[in-house]
Design an enzyme around this catalytic site. Structure first.
Site, short mmCIF file in Angstrom:
data_model
loop_
_atom_site.label_atom_id
_atom_site.label_comp_id
_atom_site.label_asym_id
_atom_site.label_seq_id
_atom_site.Cartn_x
_atom_site.Cartn_y
_atom_site.Cartn_z
N GLY A 8 1.22 9.00 -3.53
CA GLY A 8 1.25 8.81 -2.08
C GLY A 8 2.67 8.99 -1.56
O GLY A 8 3.10 8.31 -0.62
N GLY A 11 3.46 9.51 2.26
CA GLY A 11 2.99 8.53 3.24
C GLY A 11 4.13 7.71 3.83
O GLY A 11 5.31 7.98 3.57
N GLN A 12 3.76 6.70 4.61
CA GLN A 12 4.77 5.92 5.33
C GLN A 12 5.78 5.27 4.36
O GLN A 12 6.98 5.34 4.58
CB GLN A 12 4.11 4.82 6.18
CG GLN A 12 5.11 4.10 7.09
CD GLN A 12 4.62 2.76 7.61
OE1 GLN A 12 3.62 2.22 7.17
NE2 GLN A 12 5.35 2.20 8.55
N ILE A 35 -1.43 14.63 -2.44
CA ILE A 35 -2.78 15.21 -2.44
C ILE A 35 -2.78 16.45 -1.55
O ILE A 35 -1.90 16.59 -0.68
CB ILE A 35 -3.85 14.20 -1.95
CG1 ILE A 35 -3.43 13.59 -0.61
CG2 ILE A 35 -4.14 13.13 -2.99
CD1 ILE A 35 -4.52 12.79 0.08
N TYR A 143 -10.51 -3.04 3.85
CA TYR A 143 -9.12 -2.97 3.39
C TYR A 143 -8.76 -4.26 2.64
O TYR A 143 -8.22 -4.22 1.53
CB TYR A 143 -8.22 -2.77 4.60
CG TYR A 143 -6.75 -2.68 4.30
CD1 TYR A 143 -6.22 -1.53 3.72
CD2 TYR A 143 -5.88 -3.72 4.61
CE1 TYR A 143 -4.86 -1.43 3.46
CE2 TYR A 143 -4.53 -3.62 4.36
CZ TYR A 143 -4.02 -2.48 3.79
OH TYR A 143 -2.68 -2.38 3.54
N LYS A 147 -7.86 -5.05 -1.29
CA LYS A 147 -6.53 -5.59 -1.65
C LYS A 147 -6.68 -6.84 -2.52
O LYS A 147 -5.92 -7.02 -3.48
CB LYS A 147 -5.71 -5.89 -0.39
CG LYS A 147 -5.19 -4.63 0.30
CD LYS A 147 -4.29 -3.82 -0.62
CE LYS A 147 -3.81 -2.52 -0.03
NZ LYS A 147 -3.12 -1.65 -1.02
N1 SER Z 1 -0.13 -2.34 7.88
C1 SER Z 1 -1.39 -2.55 7.25
C2 SER Z 1 -2.50 -2.34 8.22
O1 SER Z 1 -2.32 -2.66 9.35
C3 SER Z 1 -1.49 -3.94 6.71
O2 SER Z 1 -1.05 -4.00 5.41
O3 SER Z 1 -3.52 -1.92 7.84
#
Ligand code: SER
Length: 317
Positions: A8, A11-12, A35, A143, A147
């Protein structure tokens, strides 16, 4: 930590973490994993090796680990919270099946693994103020579910197989190199872009909604520092609360207006993001990270704002 794979890398977090590790370990191979459709460009491409590294392709990961003698994997592949609500099965596939592939490669080839967790691993029943290190984790978002499972699976591989897994629960990350993609905390990044460009900002999060936030240099420091920490001091592993600032949207807007008084904001609350935000901590207690590996942030909301505005003015104007 010498030969590192960052999955990744465009990414950010990855786009900045890869460059930081390359600067700090110039003798190592720091591979930018990407990717299709998210290829590295510019300095990221030119300053070191880059390889296709889809977490869902176990063979691809094993080949890279073999080719470069990888000893540490930063696994930053994830769909953020709001996007994961739209594509829950894809989020599960990337975050869980992908993690399993990484942990298996790490077990076989003896790599250390960092897979970030998040404020998203908490839920409505979690104590919201001073959220303890060890507490209730019953998130309602996909999400968050992935996690919590990431934390558990990473600890499982440590206890069962001795894989050196470590991680932190990141707050919302504020940065100026690469935009985040579809998180609940993204508003706190996007408002800076609007402020610097002189555009009105439409805020999807309601006033009064506190969330933990952190400036990217502190987040990168945590990711590198934790992987270099003395393992004999680590009571916890997956994952450590880390915190530096907590604010509601209007506090951030008032701070930005100290430097850019013309900032205009309108609220248009997104119910999906708002429900997620309401279920997350207001502020985490990070005393275990401070005690076990000397975690200490350097930026507060004021120093972050000064730096964000200066960086974005250079980038956008
Ligand atoms: N920055 C993430 C989100 O907002 C949180 O870990 O999904």
């Amino acid at each position: 930590m010498k030969n590192v794979l960052v999955i990744g890398s465009t990414g950010q977090i990855g786009s900045e973490l890869t460059m930081k590790i390359r600067r700090e370990i110039p003798e190592g191979n720091v591979v930018a994993g990407y990717i299709p459709g998210a290829e590295p460009k510019g300095e990221l491409l030119e300053s070191g090796p880059a390889e296709l590294a889809d977490v869902r392709n176990a063979q691809q990961l094993a080949d890279i680990v073999e080719k470069y003698g990888i000893d540490t994997i930063y696994n930053l592949a994830a769909l953020l919270s709001a996007v994961a609500e739209k594509k829950p099965l894809l989020a599960w596939d990337i975050q869980m099946n992908g993690l399993l592939n990484i942990l298996e490669v790490a077990r076989e080839k003896k790599c250390a693994v960092f897979t970030p967790s998040s404020i998203g691993s908490f839920g409505p029943e979690t104590p919201h103020v001073g959220t303890p290190q060890d507490t209730i984790q019953r998130p309602r978002s996909m999400y968050g579910v992935t996690k919590v499972a990431t934390e558990l699976l990473s600890d499982y591989y440590f206890h069962k197989y001795g894989v050196d897994t470590r991680s932190v629960r990141f707050p919302g990350l504020i940065s100026n190199v690469t935009l985040p993609g579809g998180g609940t905390t993204d508003y706190a990044v996007e408002v800076y872009y609007s402020a610097v460009k002189g555009e009105e900002f439409v805020c999807p999060i309601a006033p009064g909604t506190y969330m933990d936030m952190m400036y990217m240099p502190d987040a990168l420091g945590a990711a590198v520092h934790l992987m270099q920490a003395d393992p004999s001091r680590l009571v916890h592993r997956n994952s450590f609360n880390i915190a530096s600032m907590s604010f509601e949207p209007e506090t951030l807007f008032a701070k930005i207006r100290e430097y850019i008084p013309s900032l205009k904001v309108r609220y248009e609350v997104d119910p999906v993001r708002q429900a997620i935000a309401n279920s997350w901590p207001d502020s985490m207690d990070d005393s275990c990270a401070r005690a076990e590996w000397d975690w200490k942030p350097t930026y507060d909301i004021d120093s972050m704002t000064v730096d964000m505005i200066a960086c974005l003015r250079r980038k956008l104007l």
